[in-house]
Motif scaffolding. Sequence first.
Motif, PDB file in Angstrom:
ATOM      1  N   GLY A 102       0.806  -1.215   0.000  1.00 17.05           N
ATOM      2  CA  GLY A 102       0.000   0.000   0.000  1.00 17.05           C
ATOM      3  C   GLY A 102       0.837   1.261   0.000  1.00 17.05           C
ATOM      4  O   GLY A 102       0.470   2.268  -0.634  1.00 17.05           O
ATOM      5  N   PHE A 103       1.947   1.242   0.718  1.00 25.17           N
ATOM      6  CA  PHE A 103       2.856   2.379   0.710  1.00 25.17           C
ATOM      7  C   PHE A 103       3.384   2.623  -0.697  1.00 25.17           C
ATOM      8  O   PHE A 103       3.442   3.758  -1.175  1.00 25.17           O
ATOM      9  N   THR A 104       3.748   1.545  -1.393  1.00 27.75           N
ATOM     10  CA  THR A 104       4.200   1.661  -2.774  1.00 27.75           C
ATOM     11  C   THR A 104       3.089   2.222  -3.655  1.00 27.75           C
ATOM     12  O   THR A 104       3.333   3.081  -4.516  1.00 27.75           O
ATOM     13  N   SER A 105       1.865   1.751  -3.447  1.00 26.91           N
ATOM     14  CA  SER A 105       0.717   2.267  -4.199  1.00 26.91           C
ATOM     15  C   SER A 105       0.535   3.758  -3.980  1.00 26.91           C
ATOM     16  O   SER A 105       0.232   4.501  -4.927  1.00 26.91           O
ATOM     17  N   MET A 106       0.732   4.206  -2.755  1.00 27.21           N
ATOM     18  CA  MET A 106       0.573   5.629  -2.455  1.00 27.21           C
ATOM     19  C   MET A 106       1.646   6.447  -3.158  1.00 27.21           C
ATOM     20  O   MET A 106       1.350   7.513  -3.727  1.00 27.21           O
ATOM     21  N   LEU A 107       2.878   5.973  -3.154  1.00 24.86           N
ATOM     22  CA  LEU A 107       3.937   6.673  -3.888  1.00 24.86           C
ATOM     23  C   LEU A 107       3.608   6.755  -5.374  1.00 24.86           C
ATOM     24  O   LEU A 107       3.831   7.789  -6.019  1.00 24.86           O
ATOM     25  N   ALA A 108       3.074   5.659  -5.923  1.00 21.68           N
ATOM     26  CA  ALA A 108       2.718   5.640  -7.344  1.00 21.68           C
ATOM     27  C   ALA A 108       1.585   6.616  -7.634  1.00 21.68           C
ATOM     28  O   ALA A 108       1.633   7.371  -8.621  1.00 21.68           O
ATOM     29  N   ALA A 109       0.561   6.614  -6.800  1.00 19.80           N
ATOM     30  CA  ALA A 109      -0.567   7.525  -7.004  1.00 19.80           C
ATOM     31  C   ALA A 109      -0.123   8.979  -6.896  1.00 19.80           C
ATOM     32  O   ALA A 109      -0.550   9.842  -7.685  1.00 19.80           O
TER      33      ALA A 109
ATOM     34  N   ILE B  86       9.034   3.834  -9.584  1.00 21.60           N
ATOM     35  CA  ILE B  86       8.649   3.979  -8.180  1.00 21.60           C
ATOM     36  C   ILE B  86       9.500   3.045  -7.331  1.00 21.60           C
ATOM     37  O   ILE B  86       9.441   1.820  -7.494  1.00 21.60           O
ATOM     38  N   ASP B  87      10.301   3.615  -6.451  1.00 23.80           N
ATOM     39  CA  ASP B  87      11.122   2.826  -5.533  1.00 23.80           C
ATOM     40  C   ASP B  87      10.673   3.112  -4.110  1.00 23.80           C
ATOM     41  O   ASP B  87      10.829   4.232  -3.618  1.00 23.80           O
TER      42      ASP B  87
END
Length: 327
Positions: free
Chosen positions: A130-137, A267-268
């Motif tokens: 989810g953290f990765t998803s937030m960075l992507a969004a 996204i990293d």
Amino acid sequence: MAFRALMLHEQDRAVTAKLADIDDGQLPDGDVTVAVEYSTLNYKDGMILGGIGRLVRMYPHVGGIDFAGVVESSDDSRFAAGDRVVLTGWRVGEAHWGGYAERARVSGDWLVRLPDGLTTFEAMTIGTAGFTSMLAAQALETHGVASGPVLVTGAAGGVGSVAVHLLSAAGHAVAASTGRPQTADYLRNLGASEIIDRSELSEPPQRPLGSERFGGCVDAVGGTTLANALTQMSYGSSVAACGLAGGNGLDTTVIPFLLRGVNLLGIDSVMCPYEPRAAAWQRLDQLVDRDLLASMATTVGLGELADLGPKILAGEVQGRTVVDVRA
């Protein structure tokens, strides 16, 4: 003090997992000790549990690339006993012992204090995925979402599920791509307005450009799926690439970038600096619907992880798997 951990051992290049009692003296160096309450099962965790990719070089090892819990002791002035904290990334669970234990010792630089509105369970329902998803969004919003729905690939998985919800909560129409038609109702409940069969994106594109279909994309799959998505992006749109479940190759052309101004954004979430990391957790606190978050989660104990590792690699795990390390 003894506590439980899921210990990984390697013999003849085969990795096995076994519950064991260990003590504080066996923990690696670090300036903050955390009583871990929850961790999660991510794609990389599945690889580590199976000894795939040689991500772990030193055994015995404790996996778990993220965790949330309460600080027990700290030599870092930023944290005190009783603080609720979350850790994702920094190669924890890979190069450093991770969250599949009731206690972890880490660098304070790797921790973020949880927003007041998030419990440790909710933080791990979000987790690395989810953290990765937030960075992507956030990356898509920074570069601007163009005309058309935002495509989310691998939508029924951990990254995809949270991405569908976050993008919908932020006001975007979401097209969810999945190879599991039985997850359609689950994805619509998360906010997807359109369900796309994975087969539409799984064959190599026949032309360098297709019709302008998507205003943005969060891609957790890579490979041919990403190559296909690039040909169908609207003018000036962006693709946030954050996964490789479908392969790490990318056979494409520069035409979408040159003729449509498409942006490919990497996204990293592993080495993400503290400031954007903390900001992402604050935004998650604001956007996430707690009831929907709970609907994504399946809770398991440490002893169930060895059997679940192959399933997440095979794409057979829906939503988020939260690990209660005390169970």
